[in-house]
Design a protein around this motif. Structure first.
Motif, PDB file in Angstrom:
ATOM      1  N   UNK A 189       0.814  -1.218   0.000  1.00  0.00           N
ATOM      2  CA  UNK A 189       0.000   0.000   0.000  1.00  0.00           C
ATOM      3  C   UNK A 189       0.850   1.272   0.000  1.00  0.00           C
ATOM      4  N   UNK A 190       2.155   1.105   0.176  1.00  0.00           N
ATOM      5  CA  UNK A 190       3.017   2.295   0.172  1.00  0.00           C
ATOM      6  C   UNK A 190       2.838   3.036  -1.144  1.00  0.00           C
ATOM      7  N   UNK A 191       2.690   4.359  -1.074  1.00  0.00           N
ATOM      8  CA  UNK A 191       2.401   5.101  -2.308  1.00  0.00           C
ATOM      9  C   UNK A 191       3.569   5.054  -3.299  1.00  0.00           C
ATOM     10  N   UNK A 192       3.228   4.997  -4.589  1.00  0.00           N
ATOM     11  CA  UNK A 192       4.253   5.060  -5.634  1.00  0.00           C
ATOM     12  C   UNK A 192       4.546   6.529  -5.898  1.00  0.00           C
ATOM     13  N   UNK A 193       5.802   6.906  -5.698  1.00  0.00           N
ATOM     14  CA  UNK A 193       6.164   8.301  -5.952  1.00  0.00           C
ATOM     15  C   UNK A 193       6.549   8.471  -7.408  1.00  0.00           C
ATOM     16  N   UNK A 194       6.194   9.609  -7.969  1.00  0.00           N
ATOM     17  CA  UNK A 194       6.528   9.864  -9.372  1.00  0.00           C
ATOM     18  C   UNK A 194       7.759  10.763  -9.466  1.00  0.00           C
ATOM     19  N   UNK A 195       8.704  10.403 -10.320  1.00  0.00           N
ATOM     20  CA  UNK A 195       9.834  11.309 -10.526  1.00  0.00           C
ATOM     21  C   UNK A 195       9.359  12.588 -11.228  1.00  0.00           C
ATOM     22  N   UNK A 196      10.151  13.650 -11.149  1.00  0.00           N
ATOM     23  CA  UNK A 196       9.722  14.914 -11.766  1.00  0.00           C
ATOM     24  C   UNK A 196       9.725  14.781 -13.286  1.00  0.00           C
ATOM     25  N   UNK A 197       8.993  15.666 -13.951  1.00  0.00           N
ATOM     26  CA  UNK A 197       8.898  15.593 -15.416  1.00  0.00           C
ATOM     27  C   UNK A 197      10.241  15.943 -16.062  1.00  0.00           C
ATOM     28  N   UNK A 198      11.076  16.685 -15.318  1.00  0.00           N
ATOM     29  CA  UNK A 198      12.383  17.063 -15.864  1.00  0.00           C
ATOM     30  C   UNK A 198      13.265  15.842 -16.081  1.00  0.00           C
ATOM     31  N   UNK A 199      12.899  14.750 -15.412  1.00  0.00           N
ATOM     32  CA  UNK A 199      13.730  13.556 -15.453  1.00  0.00           C
ATOM     33  C   UNK A 199      13.911  13.035 -16.885  1.00  0.00           C
ATOM     34  N   UNK A 200      12.818  13.015 -17.631  1.00  0.00           N
ATOM     35  CA  UNK A 200      12.866  12.521 -19.014  1.00  0.00           C
ATOM     36  C   UNK A 200      13.742  13.443 -19.885  1.00  0.00           C
ATOM     37  N   UNK A 201      13.625  14.738 -19.649  1.00  0.00           N
ATOM     38  CA  UNK A 201      14.420  15.704 -20.420  1.00  0.00           C
ATOM     39  C   UNK A 201      15.905  15.476 -20.152  1.00  0.00           C
ATOM     40  N   UNK A 202      16.221  15.283 -18.881  1.00  0.00           N
ATOM     41  CA  UNK A 202      17.621  15.023 -18.517  1.00  0.00           C
ATOM     42  C   UNK A 202      18.126  13.747 -19.166  1.00  0.00           C
ATOM     43  N   UNK A 203      17.235  12.758 -19.215  1.00  0.00           N
ATOM     44  CA  UNK A 203      17.616  11.487 -19.823  1.00  0.00           C
ATOM     45  C   UNK A 203      17.968  11.680 -21.297  1.00  0.00           C
ATOM     46  N   UNK A 204      17.114  12.430 -22.010  1.00  0.00           N
ATOM     47  CA  UNK A 204      17.375  12.690 -23.437  1.00  0.00           C
ATOM     48  C   UNK A 204      18.713  13.409 -23.601  1.00  0.00           C
ATOM     49  N   UNK A 205      18.949  14.384 -22.718  1.00  0.00           N
ATOM     50  CA  UNK A 205      20.198  15.157 -22.799  1.00  0.00           C
ATOM     51  C   UNK A 205      21.397  14.250 -22.543  1.00  0.00           C
ATOM     52  N   UNK A 206      21.249  13.370 -21.557  1.00  0.00           N
ATOM     53  CA  UNK A 206      22.332  12.445 -21.234  1.00  0.00           C
ATOM     54  C   UNK A 206      22.646  11.551 -22.426  1.00  0.00           C
ATOM     55  N   UNK A 207      21.570  11.081 -23.066  1.00  0.00           N
ATOM     56  CA  UNK A 207      21.722  10.182 -24.200  1.00  0.00           C
ATOM     57  C   UNK A 207      22.477  10.873 -25.337  1.00  0.00           C
ATOM     58  N   UNK A 208      22.070  12.095 -25.619  1.00  0.00           N
ATOM     59  CA  UNK A 208      22.717  12.830 -26.706  1.00  0.00           C
ATOM     60  C   UNK A 208      24.166  13.105 -26.357  1.00  0.00           C
ATOM     61  N   UNK A 209      24.398  13.468 -25.101  1.00  0.00           N
ATOM     62  CA  UNK A 209      25.770  13.768 -24.690  1.00  0.00           C
ATOM     63  C   UNK A 209      26.636  12.526 -24.837  1.00  0.00           C
ATOM     64  N   UNK A 210      26.083  11.399 -24.439  1.00  0.00           N
ATOM     65  CA  UNK A 210      26.841  10.149 -24.513  1.00  0.00           C
ATOM     66  C   UNK A 210      27.175   9.819 -25.948  1.00  0.00           C
TER      67      UNK A 210
END
Lengths: 192, 268
Positions: B48-69
């Motif tokens: 029953x522990x609530x599922x926390x959602x990561x911030x929406x910026x997370x996906x943007x950072x991921x895309x940036x990381x991917x491109x940088x890599x």
């Protein structure tokens, strides 16, 4: 070339969409720190890119990804030793007695979980919240299946004890707040 | 039973994998023992522990990381390895968030754009970089397919099968994962999808022999019919004895038997 880049991105994106929330919850429930948890999730995906050759086909994929997640956390705390430990005070305060009982119980449970030693908290999160099978956890922790069972049971025993302490503390708190002019101290819920 | 004995069984009880007699023992104990039953109750409450959602910026950072890599990979000889060694990933992420980081990002993305534009402008023979990225892409596809085929939900496994069809060439590991799916996946839909994906690769002898073998093992009439149709489509004469054997199975579905007769006629 752009097409190729987009292709690889799209694919890692599929994994990201599937695993970002479970991984984020694994970290946030383990460390109580949202910002750090987001950083670590990014680190996991960078490592998946870098070390994907290390995945042995036929072995449980989730065990592999959580192996990366555990190592990322260990490496982070090696580089940046902890400034603060996970204190139950970092969680939202327990809702007063008039709110729904279930809500209150969940929050007490969250606090009780936070009171556990990290390894016990981790194994409960892995099997209950990340829904890893015992075999996957054994593979992940590099131990026998029986050891996993014993550790889960010990963690659960300890969770019960700390949950008990907290519920008794809350009952005490409620009794205190009912008495006029008696303000219970912060952290009073730990008094038994 | 005492608590110590129950302790050994409790984790399997929680996972729902106890044998019926052991299950009875544990349940009888739980009715009497408050401590053990409280542990079980807590275990249930953990979900029953609530599922926390990561911030929406997370996906943007991921895309940036991917491109940088990827930009880092394709420009590797020009990169400064010393800098790379010193900067930990965590500090890079912090830096990316700062205004200076953002400006540098824009510049880097522009540079990538120009670089890409120049690449696309003139047709050149494939460079070693290009080959490296191509092989990375193949690796990534494999990883996605292999991970998807292991998911618990049937829809995710279906998605995995669909992913595998995006490539003309089937990697041996993906091939064997698909063959395993065809034979053992609990969902009929996923098995049918796997057959469909495999049918594109009939040139590989392993595929044909596996389809023939799967014929004997399948219990679902739907999949059996699909397998028979596939063998007819391939005009696989070697499958004839296997079809004969199948039609003689005592508890075969009548529709499947009819289909097998039809197939044997076709293959003659």
């Amino acid at each position: 070339m752009l097409q190729v880049r987009d292709g690889a991105g799209e694919m890692l994106g599929v994994l990201f969409d599937r695993y970002q929330t479970p991984l984020f919850n694994f970290y946030s429930k383990l460390t109580g720190d949202r910002t750090l948890s987001e950083d670590l999730v990014q680190e996991v995906f960078l490592r998946i890119l870098k070390y994907r050759q290390s995945y042995r086909p036929g072995t449980p994929f989730r065990a592999w990804i959580y192996q990366i997640a555990r190592n990322a956390r260990i490496d982070h705390f090696r580089k940046f030793p902890r400034e603060r430990v996970f204190e139950p005070e970092m969680l939202p305060p327990v809702i007063p007695a008039d709110s729904a009982q279930e809500q209150q119980e969940v929050e007490l449970l969250q606090r009780a979980l936070a009171l556990l030693p990290e390894d016990k908290r981790e194994i409960l999160l892995l099997c209950r919240f990340q829904e890893l099978k015992y075999e996957e956890i054994a593979e992940l922790l590099g131990c026998q299946l029986n050891t996993v069972r014993t550790r889960i049971h010990r963690a659960l025993q300890e969770l019960r004890k700390s949950f008990h302490q907290l519920t008794q503390g809350t009952a005490l708190k409620r009794a205190n707040s009912a008495a006029p002019g008696n303000i219970s101290p912060r952290g009073g819920c730990r008094e038994v | 039973m005492k608590c110590e004995q129950i302790a050994e069984l409790l984790p399997d009880y929680l996972e729902g994998s106890l044998a019926p007699d052991q299950l009875r023992d544990v349940e009888a104990h739980l009715e009497q023992c408050a401590d053990c039953s409280e542990e079980v109750a807590l275990w249930k409450k953990l979900s029953l522990l609530p599922v926390e959602q990561p911030s929406t910026a997370s996906r943007v950072r991921f895309e940036a990381m991917l491109q940088a890599y990827q930009a880092g990979r394709s420009n590797q000889p020009a990169g400064n390895p010393e800098w790379k060694k010193r900067a930990s990933t965590a500090s890079v992420f912090h830096w990316l968030r700062s205004p200076l980081g953002a400006a540098a990002w824009s510049a880097a993305l522009l540079a990538i754009g120009i670089f890409t534009g120049l690449r696309l402008a003139g047709p050149k023979p494939p460079s070693p970089d290009m080959a490296a990225i191509q092989s990375e892409l193949t690796n990534m596809k494999q990883l996605v397919v292999l991970s998807m085929l292991q998911q618990q939900s049937a829809s995710a496994r279906l998605e995995g099968v669909t992913w595998s069809t995006r490539d003309q060439h089937l990697d041996p590991q993906v091939l064997s994962a698909l063959l395993h799916t065809l034979r053992y996946d609990p969902s009929v839909d996923v098995r049918l999808a796997a057959l469909d994906a495999l049918s594109r690769h009939s040139a590989q002898p392993q595929v044909r022999s596996s389809v023939v073998n799967a014929l004997q093992e399948q219990q679902s009439p739907l999949v059996q019919v699909a397998l028979i149709d596939q063998l007819v489509e391939w005009h696989d004469r070697e499958a004839k004895p296997h079809l004969e054997k199948l039609r003689q199975s005592p508890d075969l579905n009548p529709t499947v038997r009819q289909r097998a007769d039809w197939a044997i006629g076709k293959l003659n």
